[in-house]
Design a protein around this motif. Structure first.
Motif, PDB file in Angstrom:
ATOM      1  N   LYS A   1       0.829  -1.223   0.000  1.00 39.06           N
ATOM      2  CA  LYS A   1       0.000   0.000   0.000  1.00 39.06           C
ATOM      3  C   LYS A   1       0.860   1.268   0.000  1.00 39.06           C
ATOM      4  CE  LYS A   1      -1.198   0.802   4.905  1.00 39.06           C
ATOM      5  NZ  LYS A   1      -0.537  -0.268   5.661  1.00 39.06           N
ATOM      6  N   ASP A   2       2.047   1.192   0.585  1.00 42.68           N
ATOM      7  CA  ASP A   2       2.955   2.341   0.550  1.00 42.68           C
ATOM      8  C   ASP A   2       4.387   1.850   0.796  1.00 42.68           C
ATOM      9  OD1 ASP A   2       3.170   1.913   3.343  1.00 42.68           O
ATOM     10  OD2 ASP A   2       1.599   3.371   3.777  1.00 42.68           O
ATOM     11  N   LYS A   3       5.307   2.796   0.696  1.00 38.82           N
ATOM     12  CA  LYS A   3       6.737   2.477   0.832  1.00 38.82           C
ATOM     13  C   LYS A   3       7.048   1.934   2.235  1.00 38.82           C
ATOM     14  CE  LYS A   3      11.103   4.921  -0.063  1.00 38.82           C
ATOM     15  NZ  LYS A   3      11.671   6.248  -0.324  1.00 38.82           N
ATOM     16  N   ASN A   4       6.378   2.513   3.232  1.00 39.84           N
ATOM     17  CA  ASN A   4       6.609   2.096   4.618  1.00 39.84           C
ATOM     18  C   ASN A   4       6.295   0.616   4.810  1.00 39.84           C
ATOM     19  OD1 ASN A   4       7.124   3.588   7.422  1.00 39.84           O
ATOM     20  ND2 ASN A   4       5.649   1.965   7.764  1.00 39.84           N
ATOM     21  N   GLU A   5       5.131   0.202   4.280  1.00 43.52           N
ATOM     22  CA  GLU A   5       4.738  -1.213   4.400  1.00 43.52           C
ATOM     23  C   GLU A   5       5.725  -2.108   3.652  1.00 43.52           C
ATOM     24  OE1 GLU A   5       0.848  -4.130   3.929  1.00 43.52           O
ATOM     25  OE2 GLU A   5       1.192  -2.613   2.403  1.00 43.52           O
ATOM     26  N   ALA A   6       6.163  -1.658   2.479  1.00 45.67           N
ATOM     27  CA  ALA A   6       7.105  -2.449   1.683  1.00 45.67           C
ATOM     28  C   ALA A   6       8.406  -2.686   2.454  1.00 45.67           C
ATOM     29  CB  ALA A   6       7.392  -1.739   0.358  1.00 45.67           C
TER      30      ALA A   6
ATOM     31  N   GLY B   1       9.760  -6.162   3.995  1.00 40.23           N
ATOM     32  CA  GLY B   1      11.114  -6.569   3.604  1.00 40.23           C
ATOM     33  C   GLY B   1      11.944  -6.965   4.803  1.00 40.23           C
ATOM     34  N   ILE B   2      11.888  -6.137   5.848  1.00 43.53           N
ATOM     35  CA  ILE B   2      12.639  -6.448   7.079  1.00 43.53           C
ATOM     36  C   ILE B   2      12.127  -7.754   7.688  1.00 43.53           C
ATOM     37  CG2 ILE B   2      13.130  -5.687   9.453  1.00 43.53           C
ATOM     38  CD1 ILE B   2      12.936  -2.741   8.283  1.00 43.53           C
ATOM     39  N   ARG B   3      10.822  -7.930   7.704  1.00 46.70           N
ATOM     40  CA  ARG B   3      10.256  -9.175   8.275  1.00 46.70           C
ATOM     41  C   ARG B   3      10.732 -10.417   7.513  1.00 46.70           C
ATOM     42  NH1 ARG B   3       6.229  -7.797  11.946  1.00 46.70           N
ATOM     43  NH2 ARG B   3       4.946  -6.010  11.376  1.00 46.70           N
TER      44      ARG B   3
ATOM     45  N   LYS C   1       8.535   2.554  11.991  1.00 43.44           N
ATOM     46  CA  LYS C   1       7.999   3.919  11.911  1.00 43.44           C
ATOM     47  C   LYS C   1       9.054   4.798  11.257  1.00 43.44           C
ATOM     48  CE  LYS C   1       4.856   4.239  15.867  1.00 43.44           C
ATOM     49  NZ  LYS C   1       4.650   4.797  17.208  1.00 43.44           N
ATOM     50  N   ILE C   2       8.599   5.718  10.445  1.00 42.56           N
ATOM     51  CA  ILE C   2       9.522   6.705   9.857  1.00 42.56           C
ATOM     52  C   ILE C   2       9.342   7.986  10.664  1.00 42.56           C
ATOM     53  CG2 ILE C   2      10.160   7.984   7.783  1.00 42.56           C
ATOM     54  CD1 ILE C   2      10.640   4.948   7.598  1.00 42.56           C
ATOM     55  N   LYS C   3      10.426   8.449  11.276  1.00 41.90           N
ATOM     56  CA  LYS C   3      10.347   9.636  12.116  1.00 41.90           C
ATOM     57  C   LYS C   3      11.299  10.719  11.599  1.00 41.90           C
ATOM     58  CE  LYS C   3       9.984   8.581  16.681  1.00 41.90           C
ATOM     59  NZ  LYS C   3      10.112   7.743  17.915  1.00 41.90           N
ATOM     60  N   LYS C   4      11.117  11.921  12.143  1.00 40.39           N
ATOM     61  CA  LYS C   4      11.899  13.071  11.658  1.00 40.39           C
ATOM     62  C   LYS C   4      13.088  13.367  12.571  1.00 40.39           C
ATOM     63  CE  LYS C   4       9.282  15.414   8.368  1.00 40.39           C
ATOM     64  NZ  LYS C   4       8.742  14.290   7.629  1.00 40.39           N
TER      65      LYS C   4
ATOM     66  N   TYR D   1      20.545  -1.935   7.031  1.00 49.02           N
ATOM     67  CA  TYR D   1      20.937  -2.168   5.633  1.00 49.02           C
ATOM     68  C   TYR D   1      19.830  -1.665   4.695  1.00 49.02           C
ATOM     69  CZ  TYR D   1      22.101  -4.638   1.324  1.00 49.02           C
ATOM     70  OH  TYR D   1      22.397  -4.927   0.008  1.00 49.02           O
ATOM     71  N   VAL D   2      18.581  -2.007   5.018  1.00 45.98           N
ATOM     72  CA  VAL D   2      17.447  -1.535   4.201  1.00 45.98           C
ATOM     73  C   VAL D   2      17.391  -0.002   4.235  1.00 45.98           C
ATOM     74  CG1 VAL D   2      14.911  -1.546   3.986  1.00 45.98           C
ATOM     75  CG2 VAL D   2      16.128  -3.679   4.497  1.00 45.98           C
ATOM     76  N   ARG D   3      17.615   0.583   5.417  1.00 42.31           N
ATOM     77  CA  ARG D   3      17.617   2.054   5.557  1.00 42.31           C
ATOM     78  C   ARG D   3      18.628   2.694   4.597  1.00 42.31           C
ATOM     79  NH1 ARG D   3      20.899   5.849   7.411  1.00 42.31           N
ATOM     80  NH2 ARG D   3      22.457   4.406   8.251  1.00 42.31           N
TER      81      ARG D   3
END
Length: 225
Positions: A58-63, A67-69, A91-94, A127-129
């Motif tokens: 549904k969005d990049k965050n879920e992808a 992926g990590i899972r 979670k993506i935070k600032k 690594y994904v980050r």
């Protein structure tokens, strides 16, 4: 029938869209290239799921979360529930400068993965980050001290940690981690100090965080290195 199928079977419980994809074949290919259980297999499959190589999310965050899972399930042989119940989300935070960073959410069942695998999930997420172009975490002094006090509180007031790191170890680890290790509160007890910090959602003790940082990253540092 094999580990690749176990990995997909486990994660498809939470993310059914990965069930009918070519992920199992790709894992088999990567194993031929790198060898069974090589970290590079887990890291590569995590990145490929995160970049929506096999299916859309549904969005990049879920992808990135799925992926990590998937990578984490591979590294834990697809046999423990930690990739679903221990790692509970991304979670993506600032950051202070407005750039975005990764905040990993952990809960109590991460214990089932064991210290090494729990730590590996942090490295895998980092690594994904890096591959997805997110900035590193920028903890301030209060946030670093919150880790110290919360891990000691967990050890003294909740349950004895197998490995109880010193203030210096926790501070070093917290200050240098390029991702934030956080999670849901697992106790009804508040931390004894460093409450109401703007970027930390709860004042309650987060057991998953304490386990990943103390029994995971601090205890297993030489092995991980």
């Amino acid at each position: 029938k094999n580990m690749a199928e176990r990995v997909v079977g486990l994660i498809s419980v939470a993310s059914p869209q990965i069930a009918d994809t070519t992920i199992t074949q790709r894992i088999a290919q990567l194993e031929k290239e790198y060898g069974m259980l090589d970290w590079r297999v887990g890291f590569t499959i995590a990145e490929e799921v995160a970049t929506e190589t096999f299916c859309k999310f549904k969005d990049k965050n879920e992808a990135m979360e799925v992926g990590i899972r998937v990578g984490f399930a591979y590294l834990t042989l697809g046999i423990v529930s930690a990739p679903l119940e221990g790692f509970i989300g991304l979670k993506i935070k600032k950051r202070k400068d407005g750039k975005e960073y990764f905040c990993l959410q952990y809960a109590g069942p991460i214990r089932g993965a064991g210290g090494t695998a729990a730590s590996t999930s942090v490295i895998l997420a980092d690594y994904v980050r890096v591959r997805m172009g997110y900035a590193p975490y920028d903890p301030d002094e209060k946030e670093i001290n919150r880790y110290v006090i919360e891990i000691h509180d967990y050890h003294d007031r909740v349950t004895n940690l197998q490995y109880h790191p010193s203030d210096e170890e926790i501070k070093f680890m917290a200050a240098h981690l390029p991702v934030e290790v956080s999670g849901d509160p697992t106790e009804k007890i508040e931390v004894s100090n460093y409450k109401d910090l703007p970027r930390i959602d709860t004042n309650l003790i987060r057991g998953g965080m304490a386990l990943v940082l103390a029994e995971g990253l601090c205890q297993k540092a030489p092995k991980l290195w």
